[in-house]
Scaffold this active site. Structure first.
Site, PDB file in Angstrom:
ATOM      1  N   GLU A 279      24.309  79.314  63.186  1.00 38.16           N
ATOM      2  CA  GLU A 279      25.042  78.048  63.177  1.00 38.16           C
ATOM      3  C   GLU A 279      26.113  78.134  62.094  1.00 38.16           C
ATOM      4  O   GLU A 279      25.863  78.657  61.007  1.00 38.16           O
ATOM      5  CB  GLU A 279      24.081  76.889  62.902  1.00 38.16           C
ATOM      6  CG  GLU A 279      24.717  75.569  62.530  1.00 38.16           C
ATOM      7  CD  GLU A 279      25.575  74.985  63.635  1.00 38.16           C
ATOM      8  OE1 GLU A 279      26.690  74.525  63.320  1.00 38.16           O
ATOM      9  OE2 GLU A 279      25.142  74.986  64.799  1.00 38.16           O
TER      10      GLU A 279
ATOM     11  N   CYS B   1      24.895  42.792  76.901  1.00 41.54           N
ATOM     12  CA  CYS B   1      25.605  42.995  75.639  1.00 41.54           C
ATOM     13  C   CYS B   1      26.655  41.906  75.476  1.00 41.54           C
ATOM     14  O   CYS B   1      27.601  41.817  76.266  1.00 41.54           O
ATOM     15  CB  CYS B   1      26.257  44.375  75.592  1.00 41.54           C
ATOM     16  SG  CYS B   1      27.263  44.652  74.113  1.00 41.54           S
TER      17      CYS B   1
ATOM     18  N   CYS C 156      26.194  69.568  76.542  1.00 39.40           N
ATOM     19  CA  CYS C 156      26.555  68.151  76.610  1.00 39.40           C
ATOM     20  C   CYS C 156      27.800  67.956  77.461  1.00 39.40           C
ATOM     21  O   CYS C 156      28.335  66.851  77.547  1.00 39.40           O
ATOM     22  CB  CYS C 156      26.767  67.582  75.209  1.00 39.40           C
ATOM     23  SG  CYS C 156      28.091  68.389  74.286  1.00 39.40           S
TER      24      CYS C 156
END
EC number: 2.1.1.189
Length: 375
Positions: A262, A3, A334
């Site tokens: 949700e 990068c 996560c």
């Protein structure tokens, strides 16, 4: 991954970029083992990796510079802008979009927002691409509606340059804070959702609905959940924090009763559209708070799948699940640290299977899927 931005010291978002992807995966796997210390795991499934570059389906660009020479990227803490159009996490298909947007901003008179002066209109550009058909969604995050007429007038030129732009909106974010989007979304196209497809399951992406940013790994995550549920005696299932319904739509069968919950109405609209396309009439999606929904129910499903934000599901929902005692819980996380904390609040469950998914290469973050069985 090579990068130029990292090598030049201009961006440090990918803090693990100097490690090979195998080294990263090993370190993440070791971290997950550490977090689950003291919690016996019956089956450790092999960790799943993915592409090391060009994998992101979404770009979130701060717009700075001038209306004649806009710059897309981020701002350092001292206010210095960095152009991220060449970020190797983005697919090659993003480059022509960024190139066309720079002269378009001048055409539309969208003055970039100046944080120091608190002046200007265009704050962010949010670009999302479908892996299914290459269609894209573009959101202009504006300080106000002042430039909407000019934006609309200039759009035919942009759409002629970029026919892949299927959904275009203006999001109004009037607050002088580092908040990515506001509550008001104004559609500038007839089409309001982007079509996506994972594992032959139709999914939809709307402007204010969460969607995973690594489609290659996300599709394997959903497929794994489907395979796990398929091996269990499940006729009634809850999908809490369901987003656009990715997990529930993968796991559902015509015979199964499934309720997806949700908080975001836009995401629920996507889930309902997918369920209708699949002809699954026993799927019900509702825009509610997941914890409030669960704790108000009198019936117990066979399986509860949870996919909470980084904070986890929290002790109140853990306590209720422990009391309600569904036979199975699948936890997608996560943030393995909060997941481990939550599992410790479920003492009447054992960990049957755990699998790590490297959804966020070159960072310390990862996704993990865990199957819990009632003792």
């Amino acid at each position: 991954m090579q990068c130029a931005l990292y090598d030049a010291g201009r961006c440090r978002s990918c803090q693990w970029i100097t490690q090979s992807v195998n080294e990263q995966l090993s370190a993440k796997t070791a971290d997950l083992h550490r977090l689950l210390t003291g919690l016996p795991v019956e089956q450790w499934c092999a960790s799943i990796g993915g592409p090391e570059q060009h994998f992101r389906n979404k770009a979130k660009m701060v717009v700075s510079g001038s209306v004649e020479k806009p710059l897309f990227g981020m701002l350092h803490r001292d206010g210095t802008p960095v152009d991220l159009c060449g970020c190797p996490l983005y697919p090659a298909s993003f480059a022509p979009v960024f190139s066309a947007l720079k002269p378009f901003i001048a055409r539309a008179g969208l003055t970039p927002y100046n944080v120091a002066r608190k002046r200007g209109e265009l704050k962010y550009l949010l670009l999302t691409e479908s892996q299914f058909d290459g269609g894209m969604m573009l959101r202009f995050v504006l300080r106000s509606e002042t430039k909407l007429t000019q934006l609309r007038a200039a759009l035919p030129w942009l759409r002629a340059q970029l026919p892949q732009l299927r959904v275009i909106t203006a999001n109004i974010q009037p607050v002088h804070m580092a908040i990515m989007e506001g509550e008001t979304e104004i559609y500038l196209t007839d089409q309001q959702a982007l079509a996506e497809r994972f594992n032959d399951v139709p999914l939809w992406i709307r402007p204010q609905s969460f969607f995973q940013t690594n489609p290659t790994v996300a599709s394997r995550l959903y497929a794994t959940a489907r395979d796990w549920v398929g091996q269990l005696p499940v006729r009634h299932m809850w999908d809490l924090f369901c987003g656009v319904g990715g997990f529930g739509l993968h796991c559902a069968t015509p015979q199964m009763q499934l309720t997806g919950i949700e908080i975001a109405p836009e995401a629920i609209a996507c889930a309902k559209q997918s369920a209708a396309e699949l002809g699954l009439t026993r799927l019900h999606f509702q825009a509610l708070d997941s914890t409030q929904f669960a704790t108000a129910q009198g019936e117990t499903p066979d399986l509860v799948l949870v996919n909470p934000p980084r904070r986890g599901i929290g002790k109140p929902l853990c306590d209720y699940l422990a009391q309600m005692a569904p036979r199975f819980i699948i936890y997608s996380s996560c943030n393995a640290q909060t997941m481990a904390q939550d599992i410790r609040h479920l003492p009447n469950y054992r960990i049957q299977s755990v699998q790590l998914f490297d959804m966020f290469p070159h960072t310390a973050h990862y996704e993990v899927l865990t199957l819990l069985c009632r003792l």
